[in-house]
Scaffold this motif. Structure first.
Motif, short mmCIF file in Angstrom:
data_model
loop_
_atom_site.label_atom_id
_atom_site.label_comp_id
_atom_site.label_asym_id
_atom_site.label_seq_id
_atom_site.Cartn_x
_atom_site.Cartn_y
_atom_site.Cartn_z
N ALA A 72 -14.84 47.65 -34.47
CA ALA A 72 -14.95 48.01 -33.01
C ALA A 72 -16.48 47.90 -32.49
N GLU A 73 -17.37 48.55 -33.38
CA GLU A 73 -18.74 48.47 -33.06
C GLU A 73 -19.14 47.14 -33.19
N ALA A 74 -18.84 46.38 -34.13
CA ALA A 74 -19.21 44.98 -34.14
C ALA A 74 -18.90 44.14 -32.86
N LEU A 75 -17.61 44.35 -32.27
CA LEU A 75 -17.14 43.80 -31.20
C LEU A 75 -18.00 44.21 -29.99
N ALA A 76 -18.35 45.30 -29.90
CA ALA A 76 -19.26 45.79 -28.85
C ALA A 76 -20.50 44.88 -28.84
N HIS A 77 -21.08 44.51 -30.08
CA HIS A 77 -22.28 43.91 -30.26
C HIS A 77 -22.11 42.48 -30.14
N GLY A 78 -20.68 41.92 -29.75
CA GLY A 78 -20.46 40.44 -29.54
C GLY A 78 -20.08 40.01 -31.07
N ILE A 79 -19.62 40.61 -32.13
CA ILE A 79 -19.37 40.06 -33.32
C ILE A 79 -18.09 40.23 -33.49
N SER A 80 -17.37 39.02 -34.30
CA SER A 80 -15.84 39.19 -34.33
C SER A 80 -15.59 38.48 -35.97
N LEU A 150 -8.56 33.27 -30.76
CA LEU A 150 -8.45 33.37 -29.10
C LEU A 150 -8.78 34.83 -28.71
N ARG A 151 -8.45 35.71 -29.38
CA ARG A 151 -8.75 37.16 -29.22
C ARG A 151 -10.45 37.26 -29.32
N ALA A 152 -11.07 36.64 -30.15
CA ALA A 152 -12.57 36.85 -30.29
C ALA A 152 -13.22 36.38 -29.26
N VAL A 153 -12.50 35.06 -28.77
CA VAL A 153 -13.06 34.38 -27.50
C VAL A 153 -12.72 35.22 -26.27
N ALA A 154 -11.68 35.95 -26.08
CA ALA A 154 -11.27 36.76 -24.94
C ALA A 154 -12.52 37.85 -24.75
N ARG A 155 -12.62 38.37 -26.15
CA ARG A 155 -13.88 39.39 -25.79
C ARG A 155 -15.14 39.00 -26.02
N ASP A 156 -15.29 37.55 -25.74
CA ASP A 156 -16.77 36.98 -25.57
C ASP A 156 -17.45 37.11 -26.86
N ALA A 157 -17.00 37.19 -28.15
CA ALA A 157 -17.58 37.33 -29.18
C ALA A 157 -18.81 36.18 -29.32
N ARG A 158 -20.00 36.36 -29.55
CA ARG A 158 -21.17 35.48 -29.73
C ARG A 158 -21.35 34.93 -30.94
N LEU A 159 -20.89 35.68 -31.96
CA LEU A 159 -20.92 35.56 -33.48
C LEU A 159 -19.72 35.73 -34.16
N ILE A 160 -19.03 34.76 -34.73
CA ILE A 160 -17.67 34.64 -35.18
C ILE A 160 -17.88 34.44 -36.60
N VAL A 161 -17.38 35.31 -37.49
CA VAL A 161 -17.47 34.94 -39.18
C VAL A 161 -16.11 34.70 -39.19
N MET A 162 -15.62 33.51 -39.85
CA MET A 162 -14.41 32.99 -40.29
C MET A 162 -14.50 32.99 -41.96
#
Ligand code: ATP
Length: 239
Positions: A72-80, A150-162
């Motif tokens: 949750a903290e990561a998401l607040a920093h744009g990381i998913s 899609l959820r990562a993009v909906a939350r506007d994640a700028r850094l996505i770990v796959m």
């Protein structure tokens, strides 16, 4: 730099999973992480996304040090993170899963129609076609994974770990995922792509970092690498 990993250490009891790993990733870059089983790829991905805390070292996002205690903290920093253990809610619909957490953030109640409209916009943006009303738990793993992206993009994640995102996908589905990954990067999102499928990593990534036995080995441009050159670095032995 979008992401800086500085001298990161991680132990699980007696296992020294990461030994002073450092790397930098530029905004909009797709960075592959390669290595043999147990090299530390997933651990590094999880540390970047706040799933696991490092024992030492520093993670910086957009030049600022961050210390994450949860996803949750990561998401607040744009990381998913899109991991193999999916973080979806099976009894909710696809659209509900994708838009989960949007209402409080925006401070407004979102009705079904708005939810659907936003969902369809996002799907078009990423290039996925999913039935918004299907119960997510009833869908195939590949579709659940798309919903996660899609959820990562909906939350506007700028850094996505796959993390091994194509592990459960057919080759057609894997191609769709690769195309979506490219679109996300073209929008300026930074992607860390963990995989042991070397052909896939070579096809999708801009640059590839090799880890071996918890250590950083090297980073090369995908255009200059071959499966053999990667295997040599992954194993430490010439072919
Ligand atoms: P794989 O492709 O097999 O997932 P990996 O490169 O992603 O490998 P990690 O999953 O990061 O490697 O594992 C690195 C080391 O840490 C391995 O020795 C692994 O067994 C160990 N490890 C990972 N997670 C845990 C955990 N939760 N508890 C104990 N040991 C762990």
């Amino acid at each position: 730099m979008a992401l800086t990993v500085n001298e990161v250490e991680k132990r699980y009891g007696a296992i020294h999973a990461l030994k002073g790993v450092s790397l930098t990733v530029e905004p909009g870059e797709i960075r592959g992480l390669c290595g043999e089983n147990g090299a530390g790829k997933s651990t590094l991905g999880k540390i970047i996304a706040g799933v696991v805390a490092p024992d030492a070292g520093e993670i910086m996002v957009d030049g600022k040090p961050i210390r994450l205690r949860s996803t949750a903290e990561a998401l607040a920093h744009g990381i998913s993170i899109v991991a193999q253990e999916l973080a979806v809610v099976p009894y909710l619909t696809v659209a509900e899963n994708v838009m989960l957490g949007q209402e409080p953030r925006r401070g407004i109640a979102v009705n079904r129609k708005q939810l659907r409209k936003r969902f369809l916009e996002l799907s078009e943006q990423v290039g996925f076609s999913l039935d918004p009303n299907a119960r997510l738990g009833a869908l195939r793993k590949s579709e659940q994974q798309k919903a996660e992206i899609l959820r990562a993009v909906a939350r506007d994640a700028r850094l996505i770990v796959m993390d091994e995102p194509t592990a459960a996908l057919s080759s057609d589905e894997a191609r769709q995922l690769v195309a979506a990954t490219r679109r996300l990067a073209a929008e300026g999102r930074t992607i860390v792509f963990v995989s042991h499928h070397l052909d896939e990593v070579l096809a999708v990534c801009d640059n590839i970092t090799v880890l071996r036995d918890g250590r950083y080995v090297r980073t090369g441009s995908a255009g200059n690498e071959t499966p053999d050159s990667l295997v040599t670095s992954m194993t430490g032995q010439s072919l």
